[in-house]
Each structure stands twice: as C-alpha cells, then as structure tokens.
Design a protein around this motif. Structure first.
Motif, PDB file in Angstrom:
ATOM      1  N   GLY A  35       6.388   8.185  17.617  1.00 53.37           N
ATOM      2  CA  GLY A  35       5.956   9.051  18.775  1.00 53.37           C
ATOM      3  C   GLY A  35       5.980  10.190  18.747  1.00 53.37           C
ATOM      4  N   LEU A  36       6.050  11.356  17.722  1.00 53.45           N
ATOM      5  CA  LEU A  36       5.782  13.126  17.310  1.00 53.45           C
ATOM      6  C   LEU A  36       3.969  13.006  17.113  1.00 53.45           C
ATOM      7  CD1 LEU A  36       8.643  13.703  14.803  1.00 53.45           C
ATOM      8  CD2 LEU A  36       9.176  14.129  17.890  1.00 53.45           C
ATOM      9  N   SER A  37       3.627  11.836  16.565  1.00 59.71           N
ATOM     10  CA  SER A  37       2.184  12.608  16.877  1.00 59.71           C
ATOM     11  C   SER A  37       1.628  11.668  17.875  1.00 59.71           C
ATOM     12  CB  SER A  37       1.595  12.082  15.607  1.00 59.71           C
ATOM     13  OG  SER A  37       2.099  10.745  14.917  1.00 59.71           O
ATOM     14  N   GLY A  38       1.925  10.970  18.655  1.00 61.96           N
ATOM     15  CA  GLY A  38       1.120  10.664  19.769  1.00 61.96           C
ATOM     16  C   GLY A  38       1.034  11.396  20.473  1.00 61.96           C
ATOM     17  N   GLN A  39       2.416  12.008  20.738  1.00 57.69           N
ATOM     18  CA  GLN A  39       2.616  12.937  22.180  1.00 57.69           C
ATOM     19  C   GLN A  39       0.907  14.229  21.717  1.00 57.69           C
ATOM     20  OE1 GLN A  39       6.601  14.782  21.359  1.00 57.69           O
ATOM     21  NE2 GLN A  39       7.592  12.567  22.352  1.00 57.69           N
ATOM     22  N   ILE A  40       1.369  14.170  20.854  1.00 55.08           N
ATOM     23  CA  ILE A  40       0.617  15.107  20.514  1.00 55.08           C
ATOM     24  C   ILE A  40      -0.859  14.344  21.017  1.00 55.08           C
ATOM     25  CG2 ILE A  40      -1.212  17.108  19.484  1.00 55.08           C
ATOM     26  CD1 ILE A  40       1.805  17.351  17.635  1.00 55.08           C
ATOM     27  N   LEU A  41      -1.492  13.719  20.238  1.00 59.46           N
ATOM     28  CA  LEU A  41      -2.750  13.204  20.433  1.00 59.46           C
ATOM     29  C   LEU A  41      -3.231  12.665  22.039  1.00 59.46           C
ATOM     30  CD1 LEU A  41      -2.684   9.932  18.113  1.00 59.46           C
ATOM     31  CD2 LEU A  41      -3.843  12.469  18.058  1.00 59.46           C
ATOM     32  N   GLU A  42      -1.433  12.913  23.154  1.00 53.32           N
ATOM     33  CA  GLU A  42      -1.586  12.664  24.213  1.00 53.32           C
ATOM     34  C   GLU A  42      -1.535  13.660  25.019  1.00 53.32           C
ATOM     35  OE1 GLU A  42       2.754  10.427  25.660  1.00 53.32           O
ATOM     36  OE2 GLU A  42       1.544   8.770  24.458  1.00 53.32           O
ATOM     37  N   GLU A  43      -0.992  14.324  24.601  1.00 50.02           N
ATOM     38  CA  GLU A  43      -1.155  15.825  25.595  1.00 50.02           C
ATOM     39  C   GLU A  43      -2.727  16.301  25.776  1.00 50.02           C
ATOM     40  OE1 GLU A  43       1.489  18.695  23.399  1.00 50.02           O
ATOM     41  OE2 GLU A  43       3.062  17.722  23.871  1.00 50.02           O
ATOM     42  N   ASN A  44      -3.706  15.308  23.991  1.00 51.16           N
ATOM     43  CA  ASN A  44      -4.817  16.256  23.920  1.00 51.16           C
ATOM     44  C   ASN A  44      -5.797  15.200  24.758  1.00 51.16           C
ATOM     45  OD1 ASN A  44      -5.639  18.163  22.795  1.00 51.16           O
ATOM     46  ND2 ASN A  44      -4.049  16.855  21.424  1.00 51.16           N
ATOM     47  N   GLY A  45      -4.901  14.605  25.677  1.00 54.82           N
ATOM     48  CA  GLY A  45      -6.052  12.822  26.957  1.00 54.82           C
ATOM     49  C   GLY A  45      -6.645  11.888  26.093  1.00 54.82           C
ATOM     50  N   HIS A  46      -5.824  11.494  24.814  1.00 54.84           N
ATOM     51  CA  HIS A  46      -6.151  10.201  23.759  1.00 54.84           C
ATOM     52  C   HIS A  46      -5.746   9.536  24.086  1.00 54.84           C
ATOM     53  CE1 HIS A  46      -9.660  12.993  22.191  1.00 54.84           C
ATOM     54  NE2 HIS A  46      -8.592  13.877  21.840  1.00 54.84           N
ATOM     55  N   VAL A  47      -6.083   7.912  23.802  1.00 54.87           N
ATOM     56  CA  VAL A  47      -5.041   7.054  24.135  1.00 54.87           C
ATOM     57  C   VAL A  47      -4.955   6.402  22.679  1.00 54.87           C
ATOM     58  CG1 VAL A  47      -5.467   4.478  24.501  1.00 54.87           C
ATOM     59  CG2 VAL A  47      -6.637   5.869  26.198  1.00 54.87           C
ATOM     60  N   GLU A  86      -2.011  14.153  32.162  1.00 55.55           N
ATOM     61  CA  GLU A  86      -1.045  15.010  31.665  1.00 55.55           C
ATOM     62  C   GLU A  86       0.566  13.742  32.461  1.00 55.55           C
ATOM     63  OE1 GLU A  86      -0.822  18.387  31.473  1.00 55.55           O
ATOM     64  OE2 GLU A  86      -2.258  19.072  30.498  1.00 55.55           O
ATOM     65  N   GLU A  87      -0.408  14.032  33.193  1.00 54.02           N
ATOM     66  CA  GLU A  87       1.182  13.284  34.026  1.00 54.02           C
ATOM     67  C   GLU A  87       1.948  11.584  34.133  1.00 54.02           C
ATOM     68  OE1 GLU A  87       1.345  14.767  38.510  1.00 54.02           O
ATOM     69  OE2 GLU A  87       1.632  17.023  37.231  1.00 54.02           O
ATOM     70  N   GLY A  88       0.844  11.329  33.861  1.00 51.31           N
ATOM     71  CA  GLY A  88       0.132   9.736  33.651  1.00 51.31           C
ATOM     72  C   GLY A  88       1.177   8.788  32.884  1.00 51.31           C
ATOM     73  N   ALA A  89       1.577   7.962  33.045  1.00 51.57           N
ATOM     74  CA  ALA A  89       2.624   7.160  31.991  1.00 51.57           C
ATOM     75  C   ALA A  89       2.198   7.272  30.697  1.00 51.57           C
ATOM     76  CB  ALA A  89       2.501   6.280  32.177  1.00 51.57           C
ATOM     77  N   SER A  90       2.771   6.805  30.013  1.00 49.32           N
ATOM     78  CA  SER A  90       2.058   7.226  27.853  1.00 49.32           C
ATOM     79  C   SER A  90       1.038   6.569  28.355  1.00 49.32           C
ATOM     80  CB  SER A  90       3.791   6.645  26.923  1.00 49.32           C
ATOM     81  OG  SER A  90       2.771   6.430  26.012  1.00 49.32           O
ATOM     82  N   THR A  91       0.088   7.209  27.271  1.00 46.75           N
ATOM     83  CA  THR A  91      -1.542   6.674  27.645  1.00 46.75           C
ATOM     84  C   THR A  91      -0.867   5.874  25.614  1.00 46.75           C
ATOM     85  OG1 THR A  91      -1.657   8.364  25.774  1.00 46.75           O
ATOM     86  CG2 THR A  91      -2.863   7.934  28.001  1.00 46.75           C
ATOM     87  N   GLY A  92      -0.086   5.600  25.082  1.00 46.93           N
ATOM     88  CA  GLY A  92       0.128   4.882  23.508  1.00 46.93           C
ATOM     89  C   GLY A  92       1.018   3.533  23.961  1.00 46.93           C
ATOM     90  N   ASP A  93       0.692   3.258  23.175  1.00 45.01           N
ATOM     91  CA  ASP A  93       1.193   1.844  22.475  1.00 45.01           C
ATOM     92  C   ASP A  93       1.619   1.098  21.210  1.00 45.01           C
ATOM     93  OD1 ASP A  93       1.962  -0.438  24.087  1.00 45.01           O
ATOM     94  OD2 ASP A  93       0.188  -0.893  24.618  1.00 45.01           O
ATOM     95  N   LEU A  94       2.689   0.742  21.332  1.00 42.67           N
ATOM     96  CA  LEU A  94       3.247   0.599  19.249  1.00 42.67           C
ATOM     97  C   LEU A  94       3.526  -0.672  19.265  1.00 42.67           C
ATOM     98  CD1 LEU A  94       6.198   2.181  21.013  1.00 42.67           C
ATOM     99  CD2 LEU A  94       4.729   3.137  19.663  1.00 42.67           C
ATOM    100  N   MET A  95       3.208  -0.500  18.045  1.00 47.09           N
ATOM    101  CA  MET A  95       3.060  -2.005  17.208  1.00 47.09           C
ATOM    102  C   MET A  95       3.966  -2.111  15.769  1.00 47.09           C
ATOM    103  SD  MET A  95      -0.183  -4.130  16.314  1.00 47.09           S
ATOM    104  CE  MET A  95      -0.268  -3.221  14.774  1.00 47.09           C
TER     105      MET A  95
END
Lengths: 127, 319
Positions: free
Chosen positions: B62-74, B119-128
C-alpha cells in the motif's frame, strides 16, 4: 472490505453470465466504524455505484444488523440533504465486511473474505 | 539489476511475511515507490480537485496507495501476495487509530476545510487478494484510472505448466480495457528484463484496443531507468500528451532523451491494413463469426445491437 468495493466487484469465474451483484452470505462478520463525512467524495461515488445493487445489499445486511445500518431510499433522491448524505457515507465507507463469504449469483462460487480482504483468486480450471 | 525476484517463482511466494515487512519498512523502497507513483500520477493527468476512483494493480503493502490518498482519491488495490496485503491492512488500521492531528492553522475558506478532512479521515483505500493474470473481477467501466507500480513484469513469467504469459497478459489487458471508464487512463510502471518483454507487453495492450506507448525515464542509466506504459482510449490525445511529456533525463545527456517505443504509429498502420482487408477476405465474415464477435463486444460491456434474423444479411444490391 467496504460496501463501495462490493458494489464494483463482479465474479469472473468460468461459466458466469453476468456475475453481478455478488451476494454476501448470511452470518458474515461486519464492523461499523464512523469516519468524518466527506460530501464531495460521497456525491462523486454515488454517481459511480450501481444503485439498485447497493440498496439490495444494504437491505440484506439490515436483516441482521438493523441498528447499525441506515435504510436507503429505493431510488436515488434528486435533492440530497445532509442527513441522507451522511447515511450514504455510512453505507459506502463505514460498513465493512470483515469475515464471511461473497457468493457469485450465477455459479454459486464462494469467495472468502478474511480480515477485511476478499480473496478473488481463481484456480486455473476456473478461468 | 543483478537479481530478479521474478525468476525465483510466484510473487506470493517471494513476498512472504518476512519479505513483505522488510519491503514496507525499507526507506529506500519507500522513496523509490513514492517517486514512481508521483511520476505515474503526473502521467495520469487527473483533475486534482475531483476525487477519482483508482485501481492499483499490484498494490503490495500500500505504499503507492498512500500517495493516492494524499491526493484525495479513492483507491482499490489488488495484489497476489497475501502477506503484503496483511502489512497494508495493518498500516491502514494503525493510521485510523491514531488521533487526528491538531489543526494549528486557521482555515480561510471551506475548500481548505474539506481537504483537511480528507487527509485526516480513515484510509480511502480498500484491498483485495487477486491474481491480475486471471482478469480483473469488476463491473465494466468502473474506474477513472489505473496505476500499477513495479508489478506488470511478473506476468511475463510462468510459474507452472499451465500458465502461459501471453494468455495471462492478454487476459489482464482485456479485463483492464473493460473495467476502465471510457476516456480513462492507465499508467503501468514495470521493469522489463529484456527489450522483448517491453514489446510483448505493449503489443498485447494494443491488441485489446488500447492506444498509448511506453515512456522511458532516464534511458541512459541502468539503475534509474524506468518504463511507464501509458494507456488510454483516445489516440489523438495520447499523441499530444507524448509530445508534451518528454521522459525525464539527467541534464547531461539531453540529446539522447527520446526513446519512446510508440505503439500509436503501429496502430495507425494496423488500421490502414484493416480497411483493405475486407476486399481480400470476402466471405470470411459469416453469420457465426459476426454473432461471435458481437458476443465478445457484449462481454466487454459495450452496447451492441441485438442478434436478429437480419444479422449478417447482405444489403440488396441497390439501395
């Protein structure tokens, strides 16, 4: 796994016609954690979800956890109030499937969900 | 690159518990992944103000996901290594348990406030847990974009007798074509072992209908060299984009910078051939062939006219 993700998942086992929407087997372990509502995000995601599938899965889950999961209107209302948006946020982002099974509607193939991660791996003979 | 983990066997075997933890805590890996993901985001050209739904193929820990999150994407990540996903899952949990940082700055307008919340909300990612070689299990036209960081090369190796790299690549790309929204883009960074692999990958992508090509950053450096496969639906805009976004180079060798393996031009060639082909192959387009072809398009989620008794019937000689 969020219900948002569930809404996008589709079974692609050999022999499925549509494979959508996946069912959630009864007795699944859910968790509901509230998180701050992001209005923009909810509106954007509501455009993307298959609304009838979202409503039907929410109603299924409500049979077991009525107190945690808000009821959704059967069709997307034209004007959204803050409260409705909060409800959508809760359903899409806060309700999580932790342990259980996803079931393909055509073939009945079960996909296990463990610790919030669905296992969609297919065997070579299922492709 | 001296040793390639791809040669040692299946990705889920290589990235075991120990390796996954090592990967996630290595500051070098984090730095490299961040740099690549940021470059991939740049190539995706998403609107920074609207949240997008992004598929991360081979998300790993999820290293790449963190950056997507920082940019506000799901984002929605899938990976074949369960241990990597477990690491990602634990990190996400830790993050959501941490108390939100105090906002020291006063917010001037409502826009800022929303960004803070993201930024402060819970992670916007989901895993599979999923193997990309067996086709992506999503509804057609779901994702706004797709990124993949250092994963595609795994598809070029077969780990068992019945795994055919070509078939797996084809299955991956055709399912990617289906799940991406029209007008969406995919940026897939990969490490080809040989030039043939890069060609095989980009050829397969073209075969399923994608336009685009490979952008090579730092082509003259053995270590920093990075291949990005940029795929889109609209061919004309891709060519413009390739003109705008030159590969990055170290200042010294600027003359050598252009090393595109452009698929776009071969695509055009293929199209010209297609126009001529029907004359030669008269009678090949039987009813079965057309019905089959329509079924394939339907499977991809496209609007196709229903099969009727008129399907594949010839027009009367004069209209």
């Amino acid at each position: 796994m969020r219900l948002l993700t569930h809404n996008f998942l589709q079974s692609n086992v050999k022999g499925t016609e549509k494979g959508y929407p996946l069912g959630i087997e009864r007795g699944a372990e859910l968790s509901v954690e509230s998180s701050p509502v992001n209005r923009n995000l909810v509106l954007k995601m509501l455009n993307k979800v298959d609304y009838s599938a979202l409503v039907s899965i929410t109603n299924n889950l409500r049979e077991e956890r009525q107190e945690d999961i808000p009821e959704l209107p059967p069709s997307l209302p034209e004007t959204l109030e803050e409260e409705t948006i909060a409800n959508y946020h809760k359903v899409l982002f806060d309700v999580q499937l932790v342990n259980g099974f996803l079931v393909c509607p055509d073939t009945g193939r079960k996909f296990p969900v463990k610790d919030g991660i669905p296992n969609m791996i297919l065997h070579e003979d299922e492709i | 690159m001296t040793s390639r983990p791809e040669l040692t066997g299946h990705a889920s075997l290589f990235y075991n518990q120990k390796e996954a933890r090592k990967y996630h805590s290595s500051s070098r890996m984090i730095g490299v992944q961040r740099e690549i993901t940021e470059r991939a985001m740049e190539l995706l050209r998403l609107d920074p103000n609207t949240p997008a739904l992004i598929l991360d193929v081979g998300c790993g820990s999820g290293l790449s996901g963190q950056i997507l999150e920082e940019n506000g994407h799901v984002w929605l990540g899938c990976d074949v290594s369960r241990d990597m996903l477990t690491v990602a899952n634990n990190t996400a949990k830790q993050q959501s348990q941490q108390p939100p940082k105090e906002e020291s700055m006063q917010q001037d307008d409502s826009d800022d406030e929303e960004e803070e919340e993201e930024e402060e909300g819970a992670s916007t990612g989901d895993l599979m847990h999923h193997d990309m070689g067996t086709g992506l299990p999503f509804r057609p036209a779901t994702f706004d974009a797709c990124i993949s960081i250092s994963a595609l090369q795994w598809l070029c190796y077969s780990n068992s007798k019945n795994q055919n790299p070509k078939k797996r690549l084809l299955r991956f790309f055709s399912s990617l074509y289906t799940v991406l929204k029209r007008g969406g883009r995919a940026v897939l960074q990969f490490y080809p072992e040989t030039a043939d692999q890069a060609v095989l990958i980009s050829e397969t992508a073209t075969k399923v209908g994608f336009a685009g090509g490979v952008v090579v950053d730092y082509p003259n450096s053995a270590k920093a060299k990075k291949h990005y496969l940029v795929l889109s639906f609209d061919r004309s805009s891709t060519q413009q984009q390739q003109q705008q976004q030159r590969p990055l180079t170290t200042g010294m060798h600027e003359q050598q910078q252009q090393q595109h393996v452009t698929v776009g031009s071969t695509m055009e060639g293929a199209n010209n051939k297609k126009k001529k082909a029907p004359k030669k192959k008269k009678g090949v387009k039987t009813k079965e062939w057309i019905v089959h072809k329509k079924a394939m398009q339907r499977k991809k989620g496209k609007d196709v006219r229903p099969d009727t008794k008129y399907t594949a019937r010839r027009r009367p000689h004069k209209f």
